[in-house]
Design an enzyme around this catalytic site. Sequence first.
Site, PDB file in Angstrom:
ATOM      1  N   ASP A 165      -0.977   7.253   6.788  1.00 25.47           N
ATOM      2  CA  ASP A 165      -2.118   6.440   6.384  1.00 25.47           C
ATOM      3  C   ASP A 165      -2.330   5.389   7.464  1.00 25.47           C
ATOM      4  O   ASP A 165      -1.540   4.455   7.594  1.00 25.47           O
ATOM      5  CB  ASP A 165      -1.812   5.782   5.030  1.00 25.47           C
ATOM      6  CG  ASP A 165      -2.925   4.843   4.573  1.00 25.47           C
ATOM      7  OD1 ASP A 165      -3.891   4.628   5.339  1.00 25.47           O
ATOM      8  OD2 ASP A 165      -2.817   4.323   3.450  1.00 25.47           O
TER       9      ASP A 165
ATOM     10  N   LYS B 187     -11.861  -1.146   7.495  1.00 29.53           N
ATOM     11  CA  LYS B 187     -11.135  -2.119   8.305  1.00 29.53           C
ATOM     12  C   LYS B 187     -11.731  -2.139   9.713  1.00 29.53           C
ATOM     13  O   LYS B 187     -12.346  -3.093  10.121  1.00 29.53           O
ATOM     14  CB  LYS B 187      -9.647  -1.782   8.397  1.00 29.53           C
ATOM     15  CG  LYS B 187      -8.961  -1.492   7.089  1.00 29.53           C
ATOM     16  CD  LYS B 187      -8.939  -2.661   6.137  1.00 29.53           C
ATOM     17  CE  LYS B 187      -7.974  -2.402   4.987  1.00 29.53           C
ATOM     18  NZ  LYS B 187      -8.330  -3.128   3.775  1.00 29.53           N
TER      19      LYS B 187
ATOM     20  N   TRP C  62       0.799  -1.228   0.000  1.00 31.97           N
ATOM     21  CA  TRP C  62       0.000   0.000   0.000  1.00 31.97           C
ATOM     22  C   TRP C  62       0.828   1.273   0.000  1.00 31.97           C
ATOM     23  O   TRP C  62       0.497   2.236  -0.692  1.00 31.97           O
ATOM     24  CB  TRP C  62      -1.030  -0.006   1.142  1.00 31.97           C
ATOM     25  CG  TRP C  62      -2.156  -0.923   0.782  1.00 31.97           C
ATOM     26  CD1 TRP C  62      -2.462  -2.129   1.351  1.00 31.97           C
ATOM     27  CD2 TRP C  62      -3.101  -0.755  -0.295  1.00 31.97           C
ATOM     28  NE1 TRP C  62      -3.527  -2.708   0.694  1.00 31.97           N
ATOM     29  CE2 TRP C  62      -3.939  -1.891  -0.311  1.00 31.97           C
ATOM     30  CE3 TRP C  62      -3.314   0.241  -1.250  1.00 31.97           C
ATOM     31  CZ2 TRP C  62      -4.979  -2.063  -1.236  1.00 31.97           C
ATOM     32  CZ3 TRP C  62      -4.339   0.085  -2.172  1.00 31.97           C
ATOM     33  CH2 TRP C  62      -5.157  -1.048  -2.165  1.00 31.97           C
TER      34      TRP C  62
END
Lengths: 368, 368
Positions: free
Chosen positions: A176, A200, A106
């Site tokens: 992030d 999430k 990511w």
Amino acid sequence: MMNLQNSLNFSGGPGALPESVLLQLSEELIQVPGLGISILGISHRSEWFAEVISELEDNIRALLGLNEKYHVLLLQGGATQQFSMVPMTLLRGKSTAAEYIQTGYWSGKAIPEAKLEGPIRVIWNGRAAGFNRLPTDDELCFSPDAPYIHYISNETVEGLQFQRVLGRDDVPRVCDMSSDFLSKPGDFERFSLIYAHAQKNIGPSGITVVVVRDELIEQPHAELPSFLDYKTQAKAHSNFNTPPVFAIYAVLLVTRWLIKDIGGLTQMDRINRRKAELLYGLIDDSDGFYQGRAETADRSLMNVVFNLPSLELEKRFIQESQAAGFSGLAGHRAIGGLRASIYNAVTIEAVEELVNFMDAFWRKSVRN
Amino acid sequence: MMNLQNSLNFSGGPGALPESVLLQLSEELIQVPGLGISILGISHRSEWFAEVISELEDNIRALLGLNEKYHVLLLQGGATQQFSMVPMTLLRGKSTAAEYIQTGYWSGKAIPEAKLEGPIRVIWNGRAAGFNRLPTDDELCFSPDAPYIHYISNETVEGLQFQRVLGRDDVPRVCDMSSDFLSKPGDFERFSLIYAHAQKNIGPSGITVVVVRDELIEQPHAELPSFLDYKTQAKAHSNFNTPPVFAIYAVLLVTRWLIKDIGGLTQMDRINRRKAELLYGLIDDSDGFYQGRAETADRSLMNVVFNLPSLELEKRFIQESQAAGFSGLAGHRAIGGLRASIYNAVTIEAVEELVNFMDAFWRKSVRN
């Protein structure tokens, strides 16, 4: 009342949500108490929704321990949109490089989007080591001139998680936190901007929380489309254009659950650590049958990523786990293998069931 | 089974949804049949979701009568994001002006966002007349050199709706159909790009449908952030980054309802016209008590916008309508007054109830 299988969802995301939240949303899809209509039919300009936004902003500030200099924004577009909004705001037109740390799948996605907006420098890249560990402080040299540093607190694909804050106090930190947001307490005022998509730990997909300090959005920057302008969104309290009302309300219910049912982030962290201990404990005690992917010190408390001795066994593990009512245990398509994501809403009991299943699967496989 | 008040929701958006869709979503928030888990916990990379996307793309193409040269995209960010994505893709770096028609509140919002990307020309502006009518063909002169023309098929705030297709066949037509999408049949292959957020006729807020012709996304354009690139989204079948699974599924259920329960757009149009006739009929027969805002020929079949003889009466109308179980009848905050939005999911029976209420309110007010 609830079905068993929701509690055995170990998906990497969209992930499990608390049972009580699902039940309430299910009822309010028909009728929100006091309003009489479905949550999907409520105007985003209603008083009811203004109160939802206001309470959610307060809850997030309270859970993170943030002062009033932070704006809480509820945006669309996921972390991917933030990969661009951050450098559009902080990097476009600048000549000094922003500093990025590439720790996995990511963080690697964030880098090309930033390059479209201005100069960046990748100050550490774990690719050569197969992204199986995180950098030590000795390996990181931050420049005082960078417009900001950017990193990802938890890599969901590889199962790596920082347990410390990186960077220097005189350079804005951007992080992030999509996959460990509101999972543990921390010193969040050391960050200038934190973003996290909801799917999430805190809600359904389609909504992203951004917390950003005043001075970051007040400083001059390139003229941007309104919906990509943090300042426009902050002024409008995330109601500049029609926001995803349902998803925002779901996140509010999750923050209420965190505060009232769980008792805050310290309690949440205690539960999350216990879940991770159970799974890593079994992995470490399995005589190498279960192989943890990440180096021990950098293991994620959210995503337990592991392999079995053969692809054949991994395939059988997924089939048998599904037959036993578990879901979401296949690894990310980028690297394969297996992954148990144990976000906030996954209970200790569910992890115990998974550990029992894994223990039995191991003993059976070794015996054959 | 359902509560009465959902059926009496005349909100301008987020608007009413079909009762059968709300019931199914409510159940599947707990457990999706065949999967055993909540719709909010299903992975966007699952086979189940790939089938949802595929069926939805097919349904929208079938309902609009579009050939295979059109991509169906499901994006976040609302029509507001499209106000920018369209000129980023089709205008950035161009020297000839795109042509915009300013017919009301929402088309006015599109213009400044387009100006950030390149030259535009407003070829008609209804502001001087208070946006109470639409242009005739004689008032519109389209240039053959424009990169595209842009207009809004239905202005929700002012209650104006085009009943014809504008522009020239040698210039790409771009149309914001947010508030009358899938409400009636039409010659949709005459458009190069159509966009519509869901929260009027086809679903909850948080999802926007874009249909776009092949050649528009294949032509070279400025390098854009991935999430703003139609081509990236088309290649990924709207699953480039985690999409809003719940909202997309809700839109699928609405298209199934349109196809199976209603019988397609011709039937839907028949119902929508009947609803509009009932309301405008009462307005026109009320001896000027109810004053329609738009000129008769340009009246919207979706948003019936009207005034009463005094602000005092308008206030009382809203209060009494709420007490009677109706919701969403206040006009848009930009212009005030009253508005009955009669999107697809509002039934003829609900409109009859509203007409009865309005009739009684009129007679009572005149008598006093």
